[in-house]
Design a protein around this motif. Structure first.
Motif, short mmCIF file in Angstrom:
data_model
loop_
_atom_site.label_atom_id
_atom_site.label_comp_id
_atom_site.label_asym_id
_atom_site.label_seq_id
_atom_site.Cartn_x
_atom_site.Cartn_y
_atom_site.Cartn_z
N UNK A 71 1.26 -0.82 0.09
CA UNK A 71 -0.03 0.32 0.07
C UNK A 71 0.56 1.17 0.18
N UNK A 72 0.82 2.28 -0.80
CA UNK A 72 0.90 3.36 -0.33
C UNK A 72 0.28 4.56 -1.17
N UNK A 73 0.77 5.72 -1.65
CA UNK A 73 -0.08 7.27 -1.94
C UNK A 73 0.88 7.08 -3.32
N UNK A 74 1.24 7.09 -4.27
CA UNK A 74 1.45 7.59 -5.56
C UNK A 74 1.81 6.45 -6.26
N UNK A 75 0.68 6.22 -6.91
CA UNK A 75 1.58 4.65 -7.81
C UNK A 75 1.34 4.54 -9.42
N UNK A 76 0.62 3.87 -10.36
CA UNK A 76 0.47 3.48 -11.09
C UNK A 76 -0.36 2.46 -11.99
N UNK A 77 -1.27 2.26 -12.16
CA UNK A 77 -1.89 0.63 -12.83
C UNK A 77 -1.18 0.50 -13.75
N UNK A 78 -0.24 0.93 -15.44
CA UNK A 78 0.21 0.32 -15.73
C UNK A 78 1.50 0.39 -15.64
N UNK A 79 2.59 -0.80 -16.00
CA UNK A 79 3.88 0.25 -16.21
C UNK A 79 4.69 -0.97 -17.79
N UNK A 80 4.77 0.41 -18.39
CA UNK A 80 5.78 -0.04 -19.53
C UNK A 80 6.84 -0.46 -19.48
N UNK A 81 7.79 -0.68 -20.82
CA UNK A 81 9.43 -0.57 -20.32
C UNK A 81 9.59 0.18 -20.61
N UNK A 82 9.29 1.66 -20.81
CA UNK A 82 9.76 2.75 -21.52
C UNK A 82 10.61 3.51 -20.16
N UNK A 106 -4.50 9.74 -17.01
CA UNK A 106 -4.66 8.41 -17.40
C UNK A 106 -4.69 7.47 -15.96
N UNK A 107 -3.18 6.62 -16.23
CA UNK A 107 -3.18 5.68 -15.45
C UNK A 107 -2.77 5.85 -14.51
N UNK A 108 -2.84 7.10 -13.75
CA UNK A 108 -2.16 7.35 -12.31
C UNK A 108 -2.87 7.41 -11.28
N UNK A 109 -2.31 6.95 -10.05
CA UNK A 109 -3.39 7.29 -9.22
C UNK A 109 -2.34 8.03 -7.74
N UNK A 110 -2.73 8.95 -6.65
CA UNK A 110 -2.03 9.47 -6.39
C UNK A 110 -3.13 10.10 -4.98
N UNK A 111 -2.44 10.37 -3.51
CA UNK A 111 -3.12 10.99 -2.93
C UNK A 111 -2.31 11.05 -1.73
N UNK A 112 -1.46 12.60 -2.58
CA UNK A 112 -0.36 12.95 -0.78
C UNK A 112 -0.12 14.56 -0.87
N UNK A 113 -0.35 15.17 -0.31
CA UNK A 113 0.35 16.49 -0.02
C UNK A 113 1.76 17.08 -0.61
#
Length: 293
Positions: free
Chosen positions: A96-107, A116-123
């Motif tokens: 569990x964290x406070x910022x992440x991505x629902x997709x990980x590419x090889x870029x 579109x793929x980012x999820x965040x919740x922090x100040x």
């Protein structure tokens, strides 16, 4: 799973600023609301990377629940310990964290990608004292992701023991979080961004040559498995649709921070143009390159 009467959270910090670590100690004691221990490793003058410090401290931690935290954070929600433990107690819960991505590419980018793929919740608070709430609107208290930022990571000790931090390949202080959380997700657990607890992070991150080298190391390690995505949050069609936009995002980062030599950067942009002719991202990359040049 029933939560123990007196659960213990072990908070592990790799510290180089004792004043920040002490402020975090006070903040945790005032807000956590459950039994806890704070393991602060003074890493000043040491050649140990963060993976090695985290693994060594986790091995001696007394808690069933671990929290790997940067010292420049503060918890802004009271009694957050019980909330986190309740989710971590689910057998399928990974990190569990406070910022992440629902997709990980090889870029060539870190955990963060297109919005579109980012999820965040922090100040976020920068050195100039400017504050910015980084928040993704979410009805549910948790949203599933593949990988997470390392500012604050919660995980059960048994899950950490299965995957641990890769201190052999990631010897420094970059991409260890992306690698660890990817390992947990690929191992069959579900990682989440927490939207019910708010933290403050007093850093905007750093993008340097060492960061870039760690990203390339991550990509080499996971090359035959990427892209990965949280199937409860997205689908294969969306992954394919946003692939070029995410590659462009990574190239913009390299351009913005001047990580690649000018000639090599131009070759990368030209290659992107040839594969994505007349797309908006192709034009924007060329315009940005000329303005930076």
């Amino acid at each position: 799973m029933q939560v123990p009467n007196k659960p213990l959270i072990s908070i592990i910090v790799c510290s180089i600023r004792p004043d920040e670590a002490e402020a975090l100690r006070v903040n945790v004691a005032q807000t956590i609301g459950v039994e806890h221990e704070l393991i602060i490793h003074d890493n000043r003058g040491s050649d140990k990377g963060i993976c090695q410090v985290y693994n060594e401290c986790a091995a001696k931690a007394q808690g069933e629940y671990l929290c790997f935290a940067h010292e420049d954070i503060s918890f802004l929600t009271n009694d957050w310990g019980g909330e986190i433990i309740s989710k971590l107690s689910e057998p399928s819960c990974g990190v569990i964290g406070f910022a992440g991505s629902v997709v990980k590419y090889a870029y060539r980018y870190g955990w963060q990608g297109v919005r579109r793929f980012t999820r965040k919740n922090y100040l976020s608070k920068s050195s100039s004292k400017r504050e910015s709430l980084r928040k993704t609107d979410c009805v549910e208290p948790y949203s599933e992701v593949i990988c997470l930022d390392g500012m604050c990571l919660f995980v059960r000790k048994d899950v950490w023991a299965k995957f641990s931090f890769d201190q052999q390949q990631f010897e420094g202080f970059h991409s260890y979080d992306t690698d660890f959380t990817t390992s947990v997700a690929y191992g069959g657990y579900h990682n989440y961004v927490c939207h019910s607890v708010l933290i403050e992070h007093r850093s905007v991150g750093s993008f340097s040559k060492s960061w870039y080298e760690s990203v390339m190391l991550y990509n080499a390690k996971w090359a035959d498995k990427l892209p990965l995505y949280a199937k409860s949050e997205t689908n294969q069609k969306l992954v394919e649709r946003y692939a070029a936009a995410t590659e462009a995002f990574g190239l913009k980062l390299l351009l913005k921070f001047g990580i690649l030599p000018q000639r090599e950067m131009w070759q990368e942009i030209k290659s992107f143009w040839q594969r994505n002719k007349f797309s908006l991202n192709s034009y924007l990359l060329i315009i940005r390159y000329l303005s930076h040049k």
